[in-house]
Design a protein around this motif. Structure first.
Motif, PDB file in Angstrom:
ATOM      1  N   TRP A  51       7.492   4.942 -10.080  1.00  0.00           N
ATOM      2  CA  TRP A  51       7.843   3.370  -9.981  1.00  0.00           C
ATOM      3  C   TRP A  51       6.883   2.439 -10.245  1.00  0.00           C
ATOM      4  O   TRP A  51       5.627   2.723 -10.445  1.00  0.00           O
ATOM      5  CB  TRP A  51       7.902   3.252  -8.379  1.00  0.00           C
ATOM      6  CG  TRP A  51       9.000   3.695  -7.406  1.00  0.00           C
ATOM      7  CD1 TRP A  51       9.944   4.532  -8.010  1.00  0.00           C
ATOM      8  CD2 TRP A  51       9.117   3.925  -6.108  1.00  0.00           C
ATOM      9  NE1 TRP A  51      10.651   5.336  -6.964  1.00  0.00           N
ATOM     10  CE2 TRP A  51      10.103   4.858  -5.979  1.00  0.00           C
ATOM     11  CE3 TRP A  51       8.237   3.348  -5.231  1.00  0.00           C
ATOM     12  CZ2 TRP A  51      10.743   5.119  -4.674  1.00  0.00           C
ATOM     13  CZ3 TRP A  51       8.856   3.630  -3.826  1.00  0.00           C
ATOM     14  CH2 TRP A  51       9.905   4.390  -3.768  1.00  0.00           C
ATOM     15  N   ALA A  52       7.137   1.252 -10.720  1.00  0.00           N
ATOM     16  CA  ALA A  52       6.275   0.223 -11.386  1.00  0.00           C
ATOM     17  C   ALA A  52       5.350  -0.042 -10.082  1.00  0.00           C
ATOM     18  O   ALA A  52       5.993  -0.231  -8.880  1.00  0.00           O
ATOM     19  CB  ALA A  52       7.041  -1.183 -11.762  1.00  0.00           C
ATOM     20  N   PRO A  53       4.381  -0.650 -10.304  1.00  0.00           N
ATOM     21  CA  PRO A  53       3.418  -1.203  -9.198  1.00  0.00           C
ATOM     22  C   PRO A  53       4.116  -2.232  -8.533  1.00  0.00           C
ATOM     23  O   PRO A  53       4.617  -3.362  -8.751  1.00  0.00           O
ATOM     24  CB  PRO A  53       1.962  -1.589  -9.641  1.00  0.00           C
ATOM     25  CG  PRO A  53       2.076  -0.744 -10.904  1.00  0.00           C
ATOM     26  CD  PRO A  53       3.446  -0.669 -11.468  1.00  0.00           C
ATOM     27  N   PRO A  54       4.078  -2.216  -6.898  1.00  0.00           N
ATOM     28  CA  PRO A  54       4.660  -3.719  -6.524  1.00  0.00           C
ATOM     29  C   PRO A  54       3.777  -4.927  -6.376  1.00  0.00           C
ATOM     30  O   PRO A  54       2.566  -4.822  -6.657  1.00  0.00           O
ATOM     31  CB  PRO A  54       4.462  -3.043  -4.788  1.00  0.00           C
ATOM     32  CG  PRO A  54       3.367  -2.264  -5.026  1.00  0.00           C
ATOM     33  CD  PRO A  54       3.492  -1.381  -6.149  1.00  0.00           C
ATOM     34  N   HIS A 112       0.988  -1.279   0.078  1.00  0.00           N
ATOM     35  CA  HIS A 112       0.033  -0.044   0.166  1.00  0.00           C
ATOM     36  C   HIS A 112       0.710   1.309  -0.076  1.00  0.00           C
ATOM     37  O   HIS A 112       0.742   2.166  -0.674  1.00  0.00           O
ATOM     38  CB  HIS A 112      -1.059  -0.030   1.364  1.00  0.00           C
ATOM     39  CG  HIS A 112      -1.653   1.485   1.195  1.00  0.00           C
ATOM     40  ND1 HIS A 112      -2.804   1.629   0.851  1.00  0.00           N
ATOM     41  CD2 HIS A 112      -1.539   2.330   2.217  1.00  0.00           C
ATOM     42  CE1 HIS A 112      -3.456   2.825   1.094  1.00  0.00           C
ATOM     43  NE2 HIS A 112      -2.585   3.343   1.989  1.00  0.00           N
ATOM     44  N   LEU A 113       1.811   1.285   0.761  1.00  0.00           N
ATOM     45  CA  LEU A 113       2.643   2.437   0.926  1.00  0.00           C
ATOM     46  C   LEU A 113       3.561   2.666  -0.259  1.00  0.00           C
ATOM     47  O   LEU A 113       3.687   3.846  -0.729  1.00  0.00           O
ATOM     48  CB  LEU A 113       3.635   2.494   2.065  1.00  0.00           C
ATOM     49  CG  LEU A 113       2.659   2.790   3.542  1.00  0.00           C
ATOM     50  CD1 LEU A 113       3.631   2.573   4.860  1.00  0.00           C
ATOM     51  CD2 LEU A 113       2.125   4.263   3.575  1.00  0.00           C
ATOM     52  N   THR A 114       4.035   1.390  -0.780  1.00  0.00           N
ATOM     53  CA  THR A 114       5.006   1.691  -1.683  1.00  0.00           C
ATOM     54  C   THR A 114       4.190   2.023  -3.105  1.00  0.00           C
ATOM     55  O   THR A 114       4.635   2.862  -3.997  1.00  0.00           O
ATOM     56  CB  THR A 114       5.637   0.128  -2.235  1.00  0.00           C
ATOM     57  OG1 THR A 114       6.250  -0.214  -1.009  1.00  0.00           O
ATOM     58  CG2 THR A 114       6.414   0.335  -3.393  1.00  0.00           C
ATOM     59  N   GLU A 115       3.087   1.517  -3.330  1.00  0.00           N
ATOM     60  CA  GLU A 115       2.158   2.054  -4.395  1.00  0.00           C
ATOM     61  C   GLU A 115       1.870   3.489  -4.204  1.00  0.00           C
ATOM     62  O   GLU A 115       1.971   4.161  -5.020  1.00  0.00           O
ATOM     63  CB  GLU A 115       0.978   1.234  -4.648  1.00  0.00           C
ATOM     64  CG  GLU A 115       0.149   1.446  -5.829  1.00  0.00           C
ATOM     65  CD  GLU A 115      -1.208   0.620  -5.879  1.00  0.00           C
ATOM     66  OE1 GLU A 115      -1.756   0.630  -6.885  1.00  0.00           O
ATOM     67  OE2 GLU A 115      -1.450   0.002  -4.912  1.00  0.00           O
ATOM     68  N   THR A 116       1.554   3.973  -2.728  1.00  0.00           N
ATOM     69  CA  THR A 116       1.448   5.426  -2.814  1.00  0.00           C
ATOM     70  C   THR A 116       2.354   6.241  -3.118  1.00  0.00           C
ATOM     71  O   THR A 116       2.386   7.134  -4.113  1.00  0.00           O
ATOM     72  CB  THR A 116       0.601   5.668  -1.440  1.00  0.00           C
ATOM     73  OG1 THR A 116      -0.107   4.985  -1.048  1.00  0.00           O
ATOM     74  CG2 THR A 116       0.298   7.000  -1.062  1.00  0.00           C
ATOM     75  N   VAL A 117       3.706   6.152  -2.747  1.00  0.00           N
ATOM     76  CA  VAL A 117       4.845   6.959  -2.857  1.00  0.00           C
ATOM     77  C   VAL A 117       5.083   6.617  -4.627  1.00  0.00           C
ATOM     78  O   VAL A 117       5.594   7.604  -5.282  1.00  0.00           O
ATOM     79  CB  VAL A 117       6.055   6.287  -2.099  1.00  0.00           C
ATOM     80  CG1 VAL A 117       7.288   7.092  -2.425  1.00  0.00           C
ATOM     81  CG2 VAL A 117       5.405   6.941  -0.641  1.00  0.00           C
TER      82      VAL A 117
END
Length: 343
Positions: free
Chosen positions: A267-270, A256-261
Motif C-alpha cells: 500500500w501507499a504510505p498513509p 502506524h498500523l496502516t503503515e505496518t500492514v
C-alpha cells in the motif's frame, strides 16, 4: 440499532519514545474499556482474532470471559472468529462456556479473516481458504442443533455422535457472518439466513450497497423472510468533543498500523489528507464529534438499506486511556441514544 465497539487489543508504541506499553497493562486497559462500555449502556463489545505482534487478541474467548465477569448487560462477541483456522467443536465449547459465564450474553461473528498468519501457524493450506471456511461453518451451525452430532467433512475427523459439551445458556448461540468485499461471502450468508456483519474499513458506504443487495437476494431465493435478515457494519470510529480532537486522537495509531500492514501488502504510505477524506462527509470513517458521528451513522443506514448494528473499531487510536474512556462515554451517552432511533 445496536451500537457497540470492536477491539483488536492493539498494542501501539508511545509516539515520543517508541516504546510499547506492557502487554499486562494493555490488557488491563482493554478490560477497563469493556467495563466503561457496559456502564454507559452500549449494546455490544467485540474482540477480534489476530496472530500478530501488533495485537493481543489471539484468544478472544478468554478475553471475553474476563470481561463477562466484570460486566452485567453488554453482549460479548468475537469480531471475528477466524473459523477457517480453528476446530469448530472447540470454538463451540469455548463460546458455550462464555455464554454460561455471562448468563446468555455471548455471540460470535465468524469469518475467514483478513490476515493469513493463522493458516501456517496451525498447519493449514491457504489454497483451501474458501473451502475451509465453508466446511467448518457447516459443522459449527450443525453443532448448535444437537449435543451429539453426526457429521462428516473434508477438513476434520468424522463425528459419530460424540457429545459436545457444555451447551450454551441461550437456546442457540447467535452467529453473524463477518464479510469483507467478496460477493460469494455475502451470498453465502444470505443462503444460510445468517445476520451479516460488513467490515468497511475504508472507501465509501455506497460501494457496499450492491453486495448487501446480493445478500438479501440470496436470502430470498433460499426462502428466508427479509425481516429475519439483518445487516451490521464494523467501521473505523472514534468520538471526541470536536471533529479535530477526534481526528488528532485517532490518526496517529491508525497511521502506524496502516503503515505496518501496508509495507507487507504494497500500500501507499498513509497520509493525514487521506485520513481526513475518510472522516469527511463522503468517507466511511465514523470519526468526529457526536453530531458528526450520528449523521454518518444515519447516512450509512440509509445508503445500505437499514442497519441493525454498528460497531466502532476504536483500538487503533493513540493509546491514551483517558481519551479512550471519554470516547466510549460519548458514544454511549450522546451517540447511541440518537442512533438507536435510526432505521
Amino acid at each position: 440499532m445496536d451500537i457497540g465497539i470492536d477491539s483488536f487489543a492493539a498494542i501501539l508504541p508511545d509516539l515520543a519514545t517508541g516504546a510499547p506499553p506492557s502487554a499486562t497493562d494493555r490488557m488491563a486497559e482493554l478490560l477497563d474499556e469493556v467495563e466503561v462500555a457496559d456502564r454507559v449502556g452500549l449494546d455490544v463489545f467485540g474482540i477480534g482474532e489476530h496472530h500478530r505482534a501488533e495485537f493481543l487478541d489471539s484468544a478472544p474467548a478468554i478475553i471475553l470471559a474476563a470481561a463477562a465477569a466484570r460486566t452485567r448487560r453488554i453482549r460479548l462477541t468475537s469480531a471475528v472468529t477466524v473459523l477457517s483456522a480453528a476446530d469448530p467443536v472447540r470454538v463451540f465449547q469455548e463460546f458455550a462456556t462464555l455464554d454460561l459465564i455471562s448468563k446468555g450474553r455471548a455471540e460470535l461473528v465468524v469469518g475467514r479473516g483478513s490476515f493469513g498468519e493463522a493458516f501456517p501457524l496451525f498447519g493449514l493450506d491457504t489454497r483451501a481458504y474458501d473451502d475451509l471456511f465453508a466446511g467448518k461453518l457447516d459443522l459449527f451451525m450443525h453443532l448448535g442443533k444437537t449435543s451429539h452430532p453426526r457429521w462428516q467433512g473434508r477438513f476434520r475427523p468424522e463425528l459419530i455422535g460424540q457429545g459436545v459439551f457444555p451447551r450454551p445458556y441461550q437456546e442457540r448461540l447467535p452467529v453473524w457472518s463477518g464479510v469483507g468485499g467478496t460477493p460469494q461471502s455475502f451470498a453465502r450468508a444470505g443462503v444460510l439466513g445468517l445476520p451479516l456483519m460488513v467490515a468497511i474499513i475504508g472507501g465509501t458506504f455506497e460501494r457496499f450497497r450492491p453486495l448487501v443487495d446480493l445478500y438479501y437476494e440470496a436470502g430470498a431465493r433460499a426462502g428466508h423472510d427479509r425481516a429475519t435478515l439483518k445487516v451490521g457494519v464494523h467501521a473505523m470510529g472514534f468520538v471526541a468533543e470536536t471533529n479535530v480532537a477526534a481526528g488528532d486522537a485517532f490518526f496517529p495509531g491508525w497511521a502506524h498500523l496502516t503503515e505496518t500492514v501496508g509495507r507487507e501488502r504494497g500500500w501507499a504510505p498513509p497520509t493525514r489528507a487521506h485520513f481526513d477524506a475518510m472522516a469527511g462527509p463522503d468517507g466511511a470513517f465514523l470519526v468526529g464529534d457526536p453530531t458528526t458521528v450520528v449523521a454518518k451513522i444515519q447516512k450509512a443506514s440509509a445508503v445500505l438499506g437499514g442497519l441493525s448494528r454498528i460497531t466502532f473499531q476504536m483500538s487503533t487510536a493513540l493509546q491514551d486511556s483517558a481519551a479512550m474512556r471519554r470516547a466510549i462515554e460519548l458514544l454511549g451517552n450522546e451517540v447511541a441514544p440518537v442512533a438507536r432511533s435510526i432505521v
